[in-house]
Design an enzyme around this catalytic site. Structure first.
Site, PDB file in Angstrom:
ATOM      1  N   GLU A 179      58.558 -25.224 -64.608  1.00  0.00           N
ATOM      2  CA  GLU A 179      57.689 -24.335 -63.844  1.00  0.00           C
ATOM      3  C   GLU A 179      58.480 -23.384 -62.957  1.00  0.00           C
ATOM      4  O   GLU A 179      58.380 -23.408 -61.723  1.00  0.00           O
ATOM      5  CB  GLU A 179      56.701 -25.150 -62.991  1.00  0.00           C
ATOM      6  CG  GLU A 179      55.815 -26.018 -63.841  1.00  0.00           C
ATOM      7  CD  GLU A 179      54.621 -26.616 -63.119  1.00  0.00           C
ATOM      8  OE1 GLU A 179      53.622 -26.903 -63.779  1.00  0.00           O
ATOM      9  OE2 GLU A 179      54.680 -26.780 -61.882  1.00  0.00           O
ATOM     10  N   GLU A 372      52.723 -29.881 -70.648  1.00  0.00           N
ATOM     11  CA  GLU A 372      51.963 -30.607 -69.620  1.00  0.00           C
ATOM     12  C   GLU A 372      50.501 -30.221 -69.713  1.00  0.00           C
ATOM     13  O   GLU A 372      50.178 -29.030 -69.784  1.00  0.00           O
ATOM     14  CB  GLU A 372      52.428 -30.244 -68.197  1.00  0.00           C
ATOM     15  CG  GLU A 372      53.707 -30.888 -67.763  1.00  0.00           C
ATOM     16  CD  GLU A 372      54.060 -30.572 -66.313  1.00  0.00           C
ATOM     17  OE1 GLU A 372      53.139 -30.447 -65.476  1.00  0.00           O
ATOM     18  OE2 GLU A 372      55.260 -30.453 -66.031  1.00  0.00           O
TER      19      GLU A 372
HETATM   20  P1  P53 Z   1      50.206 -33.184 -59.527  1.00  0.00           P
HETATM   21  C1  P53 Z   1      50.505 -27.482 -59.047  1.00  0.00           C
HETATM   22  C2  P53 Z   1      49.928 -26.616 -59.934  1.00  0.00           C
HETATM   23  C3  P53 Z   1      50.345 -26.618 -61.260  1.00  0.00           C
HETATM   24  C4  P53 Z   1      51.343 -27.465 -61.668  1.00  0.00           C
HETATM   25  O1  P53 Z   1      50.564 -32.015 -60.570  1.00  0.00           O
HETATM   26  C5  P53 Z   1      51.942 -28.308 -60.769  1.00  0.00           C
HETATM   27  C6  P53 Z   1      51.510 -28.329 -59.460  1.00  0.00           C
HETATM   28  C7  P53 Z   1      52.126 -29.247 -58.470  1.00  0.00           C
HETATM   29  O2  P53 Z   1      51.125 -29.901 -57.787  1.00  0.00           O
HETATM   30  O3  P53 Z   1      52.972 -29.104 -61.119  1.00  0.00           O
HETATM   31  C8  P53 Z   1      53.092 -29.674 -62.394  1.00  0.00           C
HETATM   32  O4  P53 Z   1      51.247 -34.220 -59.725  1.00  0.00           O
HETATM   33  C9  P53 Z   1      54.463 -30.313 -62.402  1.00  0.00           C
HETATM   34  C10 P53 Z   1      54.442 -31.807 -62.417  1.00  0.00           C
HETATM   35  C11 P53 Z   1      53.204 -32.308 -61.712  1.00  0.00           C
HETATM   36  C12 P53 Z   1      51.993 -31.833 -62.486  1.00  0.00           C
HETATM   37  O5  P53 Z   1      51.970 -30.432 -62.564  1.00  0.00           O
HETATM   38  O6  P53 Z   1      50.261 -32.525 -58.206  1.00  0.00           O
HETATM   39  O7  P53 Z   1      55.337 -29.823 -63.388  1.00  0.00           O
HETATM   40  O8  P53 Z   1      55.644 -32.280 -61.865  1.00  0.00           O
HETATM   41  O9  P53 Z   1      53.183 -33.679 -61.537  1.00  0.00           O
HETATM   42  C13 P53 Z   1      50.669 -32.311 -61.925  1.00  0.00           C
HETATM   43  O10 P53 Z   1      48.857 -33.672 -59.906  1.00  0.00           O
END
Ligand code: P53
Length: 474
Positions: A179, A372
């Site tokens: 990201e 993801e």
């Molecule tokens: P969590 C925010 C918005 C989009 C992606 O997020 C993001 C985030 C961070 O909050 O991060 C990605 O764990 C990231 C992962 C993360 C996952 O999204 O806040 O690449 O490390 O865990 C989900 O629910």
């Protein structure tokens, strides 16, 4: 029709959110270790509040996380049982170079990942490795100011040379920066950046971004030199912006918001700084210092594929009366009245995934990889520890259907799909364990209590069947 025969189904994790073992095997301290749970977290990850070491008032979830450092064999066996073709994980930089600026790597760290990759291959699982997933050795943060310092390019280059050489034949899919656009939204989490009083934050962010972009191109160059079979991808926190209304001003704002994120991928995939970005930087009073050869390097070493995370679409409006915002996400967004939301306020939009895929494919004409996607939810195990997570199956089913439509009906070239947090892990945004994404339940709570026992959820067998039918049986 359907997905390609070699479609890479799997799951994704990041070192700092699952490994733990923060002081084991000679590992050095990283920015991700000193980020606590609780109210201060947001100010810390956005670089507004300083937290460079542990104190007694806070809980630091990355220290132990789900202790995959000691459970990886058991966890990979479960991934194998689900039929994973790939497993996306990240290397903790400070396991390989504990301080970041050493000449020689830490053998114990290198051996750990070698064992882990070999374990994957036992089950026919191809590792997909994120070189940095939000982590930066604390020594580089404190001594060099992290990515604002051009020297970071050299340290990152060293890391890449070492891992590409050591893992040749074991790993062929690499992502340079997780990201990469997160540097704008959460600069301490994304790139170890903390801003001193009076500093021109935009200047620092974009100078750091330039260093990361050059480092990414250099990594791509070296990866191809070390092994022509290597495939290198960029990684975007994606999610198409919708205008709240058809008012031209709203449509224009949506286009500009998309560009704010596309900027990074434009450089990594097309090899040049886009004109709109140069103009915007000029208006912001940002002047990026470049060295001879930077632009040629960016031009010559573009990525092989485009990977991205997708959780939700986003909405913008120019109307001050339209100001109800979604909660709990680092990307500010107006609430979309047509969509439901998760327990953390992330709006659920499967068609938005298809829209996002089409925008990216139209723009770059390179293969895509969804690395993801998933639903963060509260799971309540029954007396036997079993979680019937129909809500998660439902979310994933709809998103996989949408990506299938993008492939079947729109002709998007898609290499694979790795759902986020295939085993429960620590949330990046909040630091909670309670926000779970996994097919596998891990007995651990927000305060660090629990046996760490792994239990298959209902979604475990569901995903196994999705993989074995190559996405036909949803
Ligand atoms: P969590 C925010 C918005 C989009 C992606 O997020 C993001 C985030 C961070 O909050 O991060 C990605 O764990 C990231 C992962 C993360 C996952 O999204 O806040 O690449 O490390 O865990 C989900 O629910």
């Amino acid at each position: 029709m359907g997905f390609r025969r070699d479609f890479l189904w799997g799951g994704a994790t990041a070192a700092n959110q699952c490994e733990g073992g923060f002081d084991e095997g000679g590992r050095g301290l990283a920015n991700v270790d000193v980020i606590p749970t609780g109210e201060d977290r947001r100010a810390i990850i956005t670089g507004q509040q300083k937290m460079f070491s542990f104190d007694n008032e806070h809980f630091y979830p990355a220290k132990t996380a789900i202790d995959m450092y000691h459970h990886y064999k058991e966890d990979i066996a479960l991934f194998g049982e689900m039929g994973f073709k790939t497993y996306r994980l990240s290397i903790a930089w400070s396991r390989i170079f504990p301080k970041g600026d050493e000449a020689e790597p830490n053998e114990e760290g290198l051996q750990f990942y070698e064992n882990l990759f070999k374990e994957c291959h036992k089950y026919g699982i191809e590792p997909l490795v994120t070189i940095t997933h939000f982590d930066c050795p604390m020594h580089l943060v404190e001594e060099y100011g992290a990515w604002r310092n051009r020297k970071l390019i050299d340290f990152y280059e060293n890391l890449c040379r070492v891992i590409f050489t050591r893992y040749k034949g074991l790993v062929k899919y690499w992502l340079t920066f997780n990201e990469i656009n997160m540097i704008l939204h959460a600069p301490f989490l994304g790139a170890g950046l903390y801003f001193e009083e009076g500093e021109h934050a935009e200047q620092v962010k974009f100078q750091s971004a330039h260093h990361e972009l050059v480092a990414s191109a250099l990594a791509t160059k070296i990866a191809h030199e070390v092994d022509p079979n290597n495939q290198v991808g960029c990684m975007l926190a994606a999610g198409h912006y919708y205008p709240y209304s058809c008012k031209p001003e709203d449509v224009f704002k949506a286009q500009q918001s998309d560009r704010e994120n596309y900027f990074f991928i434009d450089v990594q995939a097309r090899g040049t700084y886009p004109a709109y970005a140069l103009k915007e930087l000029e208006r912001k009073g940002v002047e990026i210092k470049m060295e001879d050869g930077d632009l040629a390097l960016l031009k010559e070493h573009t990525v092989d594929f485009i990977s991205f995370s997708y959780y939700s679409s986003r909405v913008v409006s120019t109307d001050p009366k339209v100001n109800e915002k979604t909660s709990g996400n680092l990307f500010a967004s107006v609430k979309n009245p047509y969509l439901e939301a998760s327990e953390w306020g992330w709006q659920i939009d499967p068609l938005g995934l298809r829209i996002t895929m089409n925008s990216l494919y139209d723009r770059y004409q390179k293969p895509l990889f969804i690395v993801e996607n998933g639903l963060g939810a509260v799971d309540t195990p029954d007396a036997d520890g079993y979680v019937a997570d129909d809500y998660r199956i439902n979310y994933l089913q709809q998103h996989i259907q949408a990506m299938k439509d993008a492939v079947d009906l729109d002709g998007v070239d898609l290499l694979g799909y790795t759902s986020w947090g295939c085993i429960d892990l620590v949330s990046a945004g909040t630091g909670e364990m309670k926000k779970r994404y996994g097919f596998i339940y891990v007995d651990r709570d927000n305060e660090g209590n629990g046996t760490l026992k792994r239990t298959k959820k209902k979604s475990f067998n569901w995903y196994k069947q999705v993989i074995s039918s190559n996405g036909e049986d949803l």
